[in-house]
Design a protein around this motif. Structure first.
Motif, PDB file in Angstrom:
ATOM      1  N   THR A 140      39.255  17.819  37.495  1.00 27.82           N
ATOM      2  CA  THR A 140      38.252  17.349  36.547  1.00 27.82           C
ATOM      3  C   THR A 140      37.238  18.450  36.268  1.00 27.82           C
ATOM      4  O   THR A 140      37.250  19.499  36.916  1.00 27.82           O
ATOM      5  N   ALA A 141      36.384  18.198  35.296  1.00 27.46           N
ATOM      6  CA  ALA A 141      35.259  19.085  34.960  1.00 27.46           C
ATOM      7  C   ALA A 141      34.317  18.251  34.101  1.00 27.46           C
ATOM      8  O   ALA A 141      34.731  17.248  33.510  1.00 27.46           O
ATOM      9  N   PRO A 142      33.046  18.650  34.004  1.00 27.18           N
ATOM     10  CA  PRO A 142      32.139  17.905  33.124  1.00 27.18           C
ATOM     11  C   PRO A 142      32.676  17.895  31.682  1.00 27.18           C
ATOM     12  O   PRO A 142      33.305  18.863  31.243  1.00 27.18           O
TER      13      PRO A 142
ATOM     14  N   LYS B  44      48.175  27.089  40.136  1.00 24.65           N
ATOM     15  CA  LYS B  44      48.372  28.473  40.614  1.00 24.65           C
ATOM     16  C   LYS B  44      47.737  28.672  41.979  1.00 24.65           C
ATOM     17  O   LYS B  44      48.261  29.400  42.821  1.00 24.65           O
ATOM     18  N   MET B  45      46.600  28.023  42.226  1.00 26.24           N
ATOM     19  CA  MET B  45      45.920  28.142  43.515  1.00 26.24           C
ATOM     20  C   MET B  45      46.772  27.541  44.635  1.00 26.24           C
ATOM     21  O   MET B  45      46.830  28.093  45.735  1.00 26.24           O
ATOM     22  N   PHE B  46      47.424  26.410  44.356  1.00 29.10           N
ATOM     23  CA  PHE B  46      48.339  25.824  45.353  1.00 29.10           C
ATOM     24  C   PHE B  46      49.494  26.794  45.617  1.00 29.10           C
ATOM     25  O   PHE B  46      49.861  27.037  46.767  1.00 29.10           O
ATOM     26  N   ALA B  47      50.054  27.364  44.548  1.00 26.89           N
ATOM     27  CA  ALA B  47      51.177  28.304  44.690  1.00 26.89           C
ATOM     28  C   ALA B  47      50.748  29.540  45.483  1.00 26.89           C
ATOM     29  O   ALA B  47      51.473  29.999  46.373  1.00 26.89           O
ATOM     30  N   GLU B  48      49.549  30.056  45.174  1.00 24.93           N
ATOM     31  CA  GLU B  48      49.038  31.236  45.894  1.00 24.93           C
ATOM     32  C   GLU B  48      48.827  30.937  47.371  1.00 24.93           C
ATOM     33  O   GLU B  48      48.911  31.833  48.213  1.00 24.93           O
ATOM     34  N   ALA B  49      48.562  29.657  47.698  1.00 24.11           N
ATOM     35  CA  ALA B  49      48.374  29.262  49.095  1.00 24.11           C
ATOM     36  C   ALA B  49      49.708  28.986  49.789  1.00 24.11           C
ATOM     37  O   ALA B  49      49.739  28.569  50.952  1.00 24.11           O
ATOM     38  N   GLY B  50      50.824  29.205  49.064  1.00 22.34           N
ATOM     39  CA  GLY B  50      52.147  29.062  49.670  1.00 22.34           C
ATOM     40  C   GLY B  50      52.809  27.709  49.500  1.00 22.34           C
ATOM     41  O   GLY B  50      53.851  27.439  50.095  1.00 22.34           O
ATOM     42  N   VAL B  51      52.210  26.843  48.690  1.00 23.62           N
ATOM     43  CA  VAL B  51      52.794  25.520  48.460  1.00 23.62           C
ATOM     44  C   VAL B  51      53.695  25.594  47.228  1.00 23.62           C
ATOM     45  O   VAL B  51      53.265  26.054  46.172  1.00 23.62           O
ATOM     46  N   PRO B  52      54.962  25.145  47.342  1.00 25.60           N
ATOM     47  CA  PRO B  52      55.845  25.147  46.159  1.00 25.60           C
ATOM     48  C   PRO B  52      55.301  24.204  45.080  1.00 25.60           C
ATOM     49  O   PRO B  52      54.881  23.089  45.389  1.00 25.60           O
ATOM     50  N   VAL B  53      55.292  24.681  43.831  1.00 27.42           N
ATOM     51  CA  VAL B  53      54.771  23.894  42.718  1.00 27.42           C
ATOM     52  C   VAL B  53      55.834  23.774  41.626  1.00 27.42           C
ATOM     53  O   VAL B  53      56.388  24.779  41.189  1.00 27.42           O
TER      54      VAL B  53
ATOM     55  N   GLU C  57      32.754  23.592  38.947  1.00 27.26           N
ATOM     56  CA  GLU C  57      31.929  24.226  39.988  1.00 27.26           C
ATOM     57  C   GLU C  57      32.355  25.661  40.257  1.00 27.26           C
ATOM     58  O   GLU C  57      31.813  26.306  41.149  1.00 27.26           O
ATOM     59  N   GLY C  58      33.349  26.145  39.514  1.00 23.01           N
ATOM     60  CA  GLY C  58      33.780  27.535  39.663  1.00 23.01           C
ATOM     61  C   GLY C  58      35.063  27.698  40.461  1.00 23.01           C
ATOM     62  O   GLY C  58      35.518  26.781  41.142  1.00 23.01           O
ATOM     63  N   MET C  59      35.644  28.900  40.345  1.00 20.94           N
ATOM     64  CA  MET C  59      36.943  29.209  40.954  1.00 20.94           C
ATOM     65  C   MET C  59      36.902  29.153  42.485  1.00 20.94           C
ATOM     66  O   MET C  59      37.825  28.639  43.104  1.00 20.94           O
ATOM     67  N   ASP C  60      35.852  29.683  43.074  1.00 18.32           N
ATOM     68  CA  ASP C  60      35.779  29.712  44.540  1.00 18.32           C
ATOM     69  C   ASP C  60      35.728  28.301  45.108  1.00 18.32           C
ATOM     70  O   ASP C  60      36.388  28.000  46.104  1.00 18.32           O
TER      71      ASP C  60
ATOM     72  N   SER D 227      43.206  15.669  32.735  1.00 18.63           N
ATOM     73  CA  SER D 227      43.187  15.665  31.274  1.00 18.63           C
ATOM     74  C   SER D 227      43.164  17.093  30.738  1.00 18.63           C
ATOM     75  O   SER D 227      42.924  18.047  31.479  1.00 18.63           O
ATOM     76  N   ILE D 228      43.392  17.224  29.438  1.00 21.30           N
ATOM     77  CA  ILE D 228      43.407  18.530  28.783  1.00 21.30           C
ATOM     78  C   ILE D 228      42.100  19.293  29.048  1.00 21.30           C
ATOM     79  O   ILE D 228      41.020  18.714  29.018  1.00 21.30           O
ATOM     80  N   GLY D 229      42.232  20.590  29.354  1.00 20.35           N
ATOM     81  CA  GLY D 229      41.068  21.450  29.513  1.00 20.35           C
ATOM     82  C   GLY D 229      40.320  21.314  30.823  1.00 20.35           C
ATOM     83  O   GLY D 229      39.234  21.851  30.986  1.00 20.35           O
ATOM     84  N   MET D 230      40.909  20.609  31.778  1.00 21.35           N
ATOM     85  CA  MET D 230      40.218  20.398  33.056  1.00 21.35           C
ATOM     86  C   MET D 230      40.474  21.515  34.073  1.00 21.35           C
ATOM     87  O   MET D 230      39.816  21.585  35.094  1.00 21.35           O
ATOM     88  N   GLY D 231      41.479  22.361  33.812  1.00 21.46           N
ATOM     89  CA  GLY D 231      41.769  23.450  34.743  1.00 21.46           C
ATOM     90  C   GLY D 231      42.953  23.184  35.660  1.00 21.46           C
ATOM     91  O   GLY D 231      43.100  23.792  36.716  1.00 21.46           O
TER      92      GLY D 231
END
Length: 197
Positions: free
Chosen positions: A129-131, A19-28, A175-178, A9-13
């Protein structure tokens, strides 16, 4: 090749997670980016024909188009009938390219995956998701956003709890970026270990 549907949903990140998938080498494949590209290209004459005066210099003027379709259900459906098939064809071409290149995983970033019946197009679904309070703070920090707009957007989306229930994987960006990056790595590792899934 495993096709992973990324949604939330909107605002969940979701965009950050993509971008994290792309940075890990997965085509997005990013549906929103595809719409921007199509509005500046092959969709422009089709949108202009349906909504005269919305394309300027061969490109769709999003502000003019928004003024014509927002709040008008019939106009929005007409626009979706033009854009959705083009985005889907763009995504199909993306998947074919990466399948031919021998990729083991590819991601389709589809904001309204459940709402548009996109579940059948992917092998597995990742829901970001996020709270609720974190989501609210993120969205209301956006320019031009209000409590009313947020309520209207959320009313049109499948509720977060339902998305999580229907997901194969859930990433909590609250829970944060890491933690989110670690969750992305764990999903990639699990899928890489299961060819043909």
């Amino acid at each position: 090749m495993i096709v992973l549907g990324l949604t939330g949903s909107i605002g969940m990140g979701k965009s950050t997670t993509a971008k994290m998938f792309a940075e890990a080498g997965v085509p997005v494949h990013d549906s929103d980016e595809a719409v921007h590209r199509l509005y500046a290209g092959k969709a422009a004459p089709l949108v202009e024909a349906a909504f005269p005066g919305t394309a300027v210099g061969g490109s769709v003027d999003r502000a003019k188009l928004g003024a014509r379709v927002l709040g008008d259900t019939a106009a929005l459906k007409k626009l979706e009938a033009i854009i959705h098939p083009l985005v889907r064809a763009d995504a199909d071409a993306f998947l074919a390219r990466h399948r031919n290149a021998g990729e083991s995983i590819a991601v389709l970033d589809i904001p309204l995956l459940f709402e548009t019946g996109g579940r059948g197009r992917v092998d597995k679904v990742v829901v970001v998701t996020a709270p609720a309070e974190v989501q609210r703070q993120r969205v209301l920090a956006r320019p031009g956003m209000s409590e009313e707009k947020l309520a209207s957007i959320l009313a049109k989306q499948v509720p977060d709890a339902e998305k999580r229930r229907r997901a194969d994987f859930v990433i909590d960006t609250g829970e944060g970026m890491d933690a989110a990056r670690a969750a992305v790595a764990a999903i990639i590792a699990e899928l890489a270990g299961k060819p043909g899934n």
